[in-house]
Design a protein around this motif. Structure first.
Motif, short mmCIF file in Angstrom:
data_model
loop_
_atom_site.label_atom_id
_atom_site.label_comp_id
_atom_site.label_asym_id
_atom_site.label_seq_id
_atom_site.Cartn_x
_atom_site.Cartn_y
_atom_site.Cartn_z
N LEU A 181 0.83 -1.20 0.00
CA LEU A 181 0.00 0.00 0.00
C LEU A 181 0.87 1.26 0.00
O LEU A 181 1.96 1.28 0.57
N THR A 182 0.34 2.31 -0.62
CA THR A 182 0.99 3.62 -0.54
C THR A 182 0.07 4.56 0.22
O THR A 182 -1.13 4.28 0.40
N VAL A 183 0.61 5.69 0.64
CA VAL A 183 -0.23 6.68 1.34
C VAL A 183 -1.32 7.20 0.41
O VAL A 183 -2.43 7.52 0.85
N ASN A 184 -1.02 7.30 -0.87
CA ASN A 184 -2.03 7.79 -1.82
C ASN A 184 -3.15 6.78 -2.04
O ASN A 184 -4.29 7.16 -2.31
N ASP A 185 -2.83 5.48 -1.92
CA ASP A 185 -3.89 4.46 -2.00
C ASP A 185 -4.92 4.69 -0.90
O ASP A 185 -6.13 4.64 -1.13
N ILE A 186 -4.43 4.93 0.30
CA ILE A 186 -5.32 5.16 1.44
C ILE A 186 -6.07 6.48 1.28
O ILE A 186 -7.27 6.56 1.54
N LEU A 187 -5.36 7.50 0.84
CA LEU A 187 -5.99 8.81 0.64
C LEU A 187 -7.14 8.72 -0.36
O LEU A 187 -8.23 9.27 -0.11
N GLU A 188 -6.92 8.05 -1.47
CA GLU A 188 -7.97 7.93 -2.49
C GLU A 188 -9.18 7.18 -1.95
O GLU A 188 -10.32 7.50 -2.29
N LYS A 189 -8.95 6.18 -1.11
CA LYS A 189 -10.05 5.44 -0.51
C LYS A 189 -10.87 6.33 0.41
O LYS A 189 -12.11 6.25 0.43
N LEU A 190 -10.21 7.18 1.16
CA LEU A 190 -10.91 8.11 2.05
C LEU A 190 -11.68 9.16 1.26
O LEU A 190 -12.82 9.51 1.62
N LYS A 191 -11.08 9.65 0.19
CA LYS A 191 -11.78 10.61 -0.67
C LYS A 191 -13.04 9.99 -1.26
O LYS A 191 -14.11 10.63 -1.32
N GLU A 192 -12.91 8.75 -1.68
CA GLU A 192 -14.06 8.05 -2.25
C GLU A 192 -15.16 7.86 -1.21
O GLU A 192 -16.34 8.03 -1.51
N ALA A 193 -14.76 7.54 0.02
CA ALA A 193 -15.73 7.30 1.09
C ALA A 193 -16.49 8.57 1.47
O ALA A 193 -17.70 8.55 1.71
N LEU A 194 -15.78 9.71 1.52
CA LEU A 194 -16.40 10.96 1.97
C LEU A 194 -17.02 11.77 0.84
O LEU A 194 -17.87 12.63 1.09
N GLY A 195 -16.61 11.53 -0.38
CA GLY A 195 -17.18 12.25 -1.52
C GLY A 195 -17.04 13.75 -1.37
O GLY A 195 -15.96 14.28 -1.09
N ASP A 196 -18.16 14.45 -1.51
CA ASP A 196 -18.15 15.92 -1.40
C ASP A 196 -17.86 16.38 0.02
O ASP A 196 -17.60 17.57 0.24
N GLY A 197 -17.88 15.47 0.97
CA GLY A 197 -17.58 15.82 2.35
C GLY A 197 -16.09 15.79 2.68
O GLY A 197 -15.70 15.95 3.83
#
Length: 216
Positions: A51-67
């Motif tokens: 895993l990379t830090v960006n992998d985790i970041l993208e997952k969080l962005k996807e989860a929160l969406g506009d939030g």
């Protein structure tokens, strides 16, 4: 009589062979199950290591969406503006393999922040957790004076899993500025549930939230 005895002996021998065969089959099944389990554990560990830090970041962005409000990248020379630079001592960047740090445009008003660290030296994880908790306590104390986003700040997540340490303050705010404290609390809980689910999906289980209020 001799024929009868011979038949009995043959029958007993046959039963013995069947029993031995069944026992070996059971052992083989257990061995195969153990081997498969060990392979699955190794695969999961390899997945986390890759895993990379960006992998985790993208997952969080996807989860929160506009939030997902933390859109401003923090450069290394500006780490003092985010959770990674708020410890008692300067962060030893030589022990960090990679990191990503994002804050909002106006952090004094919106405390949303995501900092994800991947360590070269996992023994340094406790120090990063302490640094993140210093940032957490600073935010909590700030909201006692200026209670903007206090409910969200009080629910900040600090996760440690393997080489990763993660600080998250985030989630969509209610559009109604006159929302009751109860409605705000329910919304904060819902948004952090999205974060928790994303982290659980990444690592296979949800790590303990290590955010702690300092007792004075």
């Amino acid at each position: 009589m001799k024929k009868l005895l011979s038949l009995v002996l043959v029958f007993v021998l046959a039963l013995s062979l069947v029993a031995c065969g069944s026992g070996n089959s059971g052992n083989n099944t257990n061995n195969n199950t153990n081997n498969n389990t060990n392979e699955n554990i190794d695969d999961n560990n390899d997945d986390v290591k890759d895993l990379t830090v960006n992998d985790i970041l993208e997952k969080l962005k996807e989860a929160l969406g506009d939030g997902f409000y933390a859109t401003e990248t923090v450069a290394e020379e500006d780490l003092y503006t985010c959770a990674l630079g708020m410890g008692e001592e300067d962060t030893d960047m030589s022990k960090i393999e990679e990191y990503v740090a994002l804050i909002t445009k106006v952090p004094s008003v919106n405390h949303d922040q995501v900092v994800i660290v991947k360590l070269k030296d996992e023994s340094y994880a406790d120090t990063i957790v302490e640094t993140f908790n210093a940032a957490y306590n600073q935010c909590v104390n700030y909201t006692k004076l200026y209670p903007i986003g206090a409910a969200k700040v009080s629910s900040i997540r600090i996760y440690r899993e393997g080489a990763f340490v993660i600080y998250i303050c985030g989630g969509a705010d209610l559009p109604d500025s006159d929302a009751s404290e109860e409605d705000i609390a329910k919304n904060v809980e819902k948004e952090y549930e999205k974060i928790d689910n994303a982290i659980k999906e990444i690592f296979g289980s949800l790590p303990e939230n290590l955010a702690k209020i300092n007792e004075e």
